[in-house]
Design an enzyme around this catalytic site. Structure first.
Site, PDB file in Angstrom:
ATOM      1  N   ASP A 166      -4.545  -4.045   6.057  1.00 26.67           N
ATOM      2  CA  ASP A 166      -4.682  -5.025   5.111  1.00 26.67           C
ATOM      3  C   ASP A 166      -3.640  -5.858   5.149  1.00 26.67           C
ATOM      4  O   ASP A 166      -2.419  -5.500   5.228  1.00 26.67           O
ATOM      5  CB  ASP A 166      -4.975  -4.326   3.762  1.00 26.67           C
ATOM      6  CG  ASP A 166      -5.722  -5.302   2.640  1.00 26.67           C
ATOM      7  OD1 ASP A 166      -6.006  -6.328   3.325  1.00 26.67           O
ATOM      8  OD2 ASP A 166      -5.834  -4.802   1.575  1.00 26.67           O
ATOM      9  N   SER A 221       0.859  -1.259  -0.091  1.00 23.72           N
ATOM     10  CA  SER A 221       0.024   0.066  -0.072  1.00 23.72           C
ATOM     11  C   SER A 221       0.935   1.203   0.033  1.00 23.72           C
ATOM     12  O   SER A 221       1.973   1.107  -0.701  1.00 23.72           O
ATOM     13  CB  SER A 221      -0.736  -0.115   1.291  1.00 23.72           C
ATOM     14  OG  SER A 221      -1.982   1.066   1.015  1.00 23.72           O
ATOM     15  N   HIS A 226      -2.784  -1.216  -3.575  1.00 23.36           N
ATOM     16  CA  HIS A 226      -3.785  -0.070  -3.281  1.00 23.36           C
ATOM     17  C   HIS A 226      -3.398   1.179  -4.081  1.00 23.36           C
ATOM     18  O   HIS A 226      -2.209   1.229  -4.082  1.00 23.36           O
ATOM     19  CB  HIS A 226      -3.958   0.290  -1.840  1.00 23.36           C
ATOM     20  CG  HIS A 226      -4.273  -0.952  -0.864  1.00 23.36           C
ATOM     21  ND1 HIS A 226      -3.947  -0.851   0.257  1.00 23.36           N
ATOM     22  CD2 HIS A 226      -4.972  -2.051  -0.945  1.00 23.36           C
ATOM     23  CE1 HIS A 226      -4.606  -1.911   0.981  1.00 23.36           C
ATOM     24  NE2 HIS A 226      -5.077  -2.697   0.287  1.00 23.36           N
TER      25      HIS A 226
END
Ligand SMILES: C[S@@+](CC[C@H](N)C(=O)[O-])C[C@H]1O[C@@H](n2cnc3c(N)ncnc32)[C@H](O)[C@@H]1O
Lengths: 194, 272
Positions: A137, A18, A45
């Protein structure tokens, strides 16, 4: 495909990243072995821009890089990128499925979703890498990977631009390897499932 | 780590469901179906798989909930505006040449796509001679679609999508706002037929000039996708159009040979 089919792909690497992971990923992909004998699946992401990232990675990686397509079969030595706006799942028959259901932890693609399906498909043949990020996540996905016997690498939070994601995972489990960014590619290149 | 339903348990459930309720989920893409089943299992707090299975077998009302929750119903108006722009520019001018236009929205969910199409048709001055058949496996969403009522909170985004799709009118002129909800122009409904229909089991029910099936096939495995493409093939007139979702393709299926792509936006035309 039958369980004992020798041509069946038995190993796979999944990478989740991310915020702060792109600049780790670029040199890492550049350092991958061009003869890698398993597929690499990447979930990042990012904003709804697909082509530029794919282009960036393509230019640097010695392996073919492509956006994952629905129902395509995984191929050894190919790097797949989860498309923006879809969860990416790995089926037991080694094909890929896309899924536009609800976001998970505000993310779609979700690293947890891909990690969990990969854990079930590949069991001990899976190598998972969790990189820098500002959320949590991946942590629960790594638990599934541990449960199914896969190998786990987490980017050292002291070395990550955003430490929250590695820390969230470390709060739940001890990885097989805690590595700084520059050491990860070599660990992937040498991955041999037990 | 939360407890989850195993592959073997899922196979048992799917067998029961087919046996008792006649719905066949065996050819859905397994990994995502399993996720949906696990999600429901956790959501409804079953203490064990056995209890989940028992409830599904013995409570038809709970099976309805199963269908509602297992299907992915995420949708929006003018989803992928570039697709609607392609419809306006490449498809509607062809449809305009027919005396009657029949369109099938397969997997219409709560109807946002159907209303988007009706708006396009009205703006092209074709709605008066069109009928939109909208179907879905999930009876609950079909009912919602038929109401013509949509949540107010999304209208700003839909209006932006509408403009990106080439819309030149005031989007809010198509609905009247009530509290937190909007009701779309009731005259649209005269051109819409709503019904449940299961793509995995039921056959063709008409011939169309355009079939829109977007973001449905990704939930199916390759074999079921191929069967549904055959169903669409038999349900399309020669020179009819087939429109799929932005990550779906005819390319890997045998039916591909009969179709020619007409747009980057996943629109094909049946040539034979
Ligand atoms: C993600 S929605 C797509 C809605 C809309 N077409 C769009 O693109 O925004 C998918 C729909 O397919 C429906 N569906 C799933 N399986 C089906 C089946 N076997 N037959 C008909 N519809 C099905 C689901 O109930 C759901 O409403």
């Amino acid at each position: 495909m039958a369980e004992n089919d020798l041509s069946r792909i038995s190993q796979c690497a999944v990478i989740g990243g991310s915020a702060g992971s792109l600049k780790v990923l670029l040199p890492m992909l550049a350092a991958l072995d061009a003869r890698l004998a398993f597929p690499v699946v990447i979930v990042l992401h990012r904003k709804n821009d697909v082509s530029t990232l794919e282009q960036l990675l393509k230019e640097r990686c010695p392996l073919p890089v492509k956006e994952a397509e629905d129902k395509e079969d995984l191929r050894c030595g190919t790097v797949y990128l989860a498309p923006a706006g879809y969860h990416l799942l790995i089926e037991n028959d080694r094909s890929l499925s896309l899924d536009a259901s609800e976001k998970v932890l505000w993310s779609r693609p979700s690293i947890d979703v891909t990690f969990q399906s990969a854990a079930e498909a590949f069991g001990p043949g899976l190598l998972a890498v969790l990189l820098s990020g500002a959320n949590s996540d991946g942590a629960s996905g790594l638990e599934y990977i541990r449960y199914h016997g896969g190998r786990i690498i987490i980017q050292d939070p002291r070395n990550a631009e955003m430490s929250a994601m590695p820390l969230a995972a470390l709060a739940r489990l001890q990885p097989d390897l805690l590595l700084p960014d520059y050491a990860i590619a070599s660990a992937i290149n040498h991955f041999l499932a037990h | 780590m939360t407890l989850s339903v195993t592959d073997e348990e899922m196979a048992l459930l799917l067998y029961d469901i087919q046996d008792i309720y006649g719905y066949d989920f065996n050819d859905y893409a397994k990994a995502s179906l399993k996720r949906r089943i696990n999600r429901l299992f956790v959501l409804d707090r079953f203490p064990s798989f056995a209890e989940f299975r028992f409830r599904l077998k013995n409570d038809a009302g709970y099976f309805d909930r199963f269908i509602e929750q297992i299907t992915v119903n995420v949708t929006e108006m003018f989803r992928d505006p570039a697709f609607y722009l392609a419809l306006r520019n490449e498809v509607l001018p062809q449809l305009a040449t027919y005396p009657f236009i029949r369109i099938w929205h397969a997997g219409c969910s709560t109807g946002e796509e159907v209303y988007s199409m009706a708006i396009l048709l009205r703006e092209a001055n074709l709605l008066h001679k069109s009928i939109l058949y909208a179907t879905d496996i999930n009876a609950h969403v079909v009912q919602q679609a038929a109401s013509g009522v949509f949540p107010m909170q999304h209208m700003k985004q839909y209006s932006e999508n509408y403009i990106l799709s080439g819309g030149r009118h005031d989007f809010s002129s198509y609905y009247t706002a009530g509290n937190n909800k909007v009701l779309f122009d009731v005259s649209f409904k005269k051109h819409m037929v709503f019904s449940t229909h299961n793509l995995a089991a039921e056959s063709s029910f008409n011939e169309f000039q355009l079939i829109v099936c977007r973001n449905v096939l990704i939930y199916f495995d390759k074999d079921l996708q191929a069967r549904v493409f055959d169903l669409f093939d038999t349900s399309l007139e020669r020179l009819g159009f087939l429109a799929l979702g932005s990550k779906e393709s005819l390319r890997l299926s045998p039916a591909n040979a009969k179709f020619r792509p007409v747009s980057e936006q996943k629109i094909w035309r049946k040539m034979i």
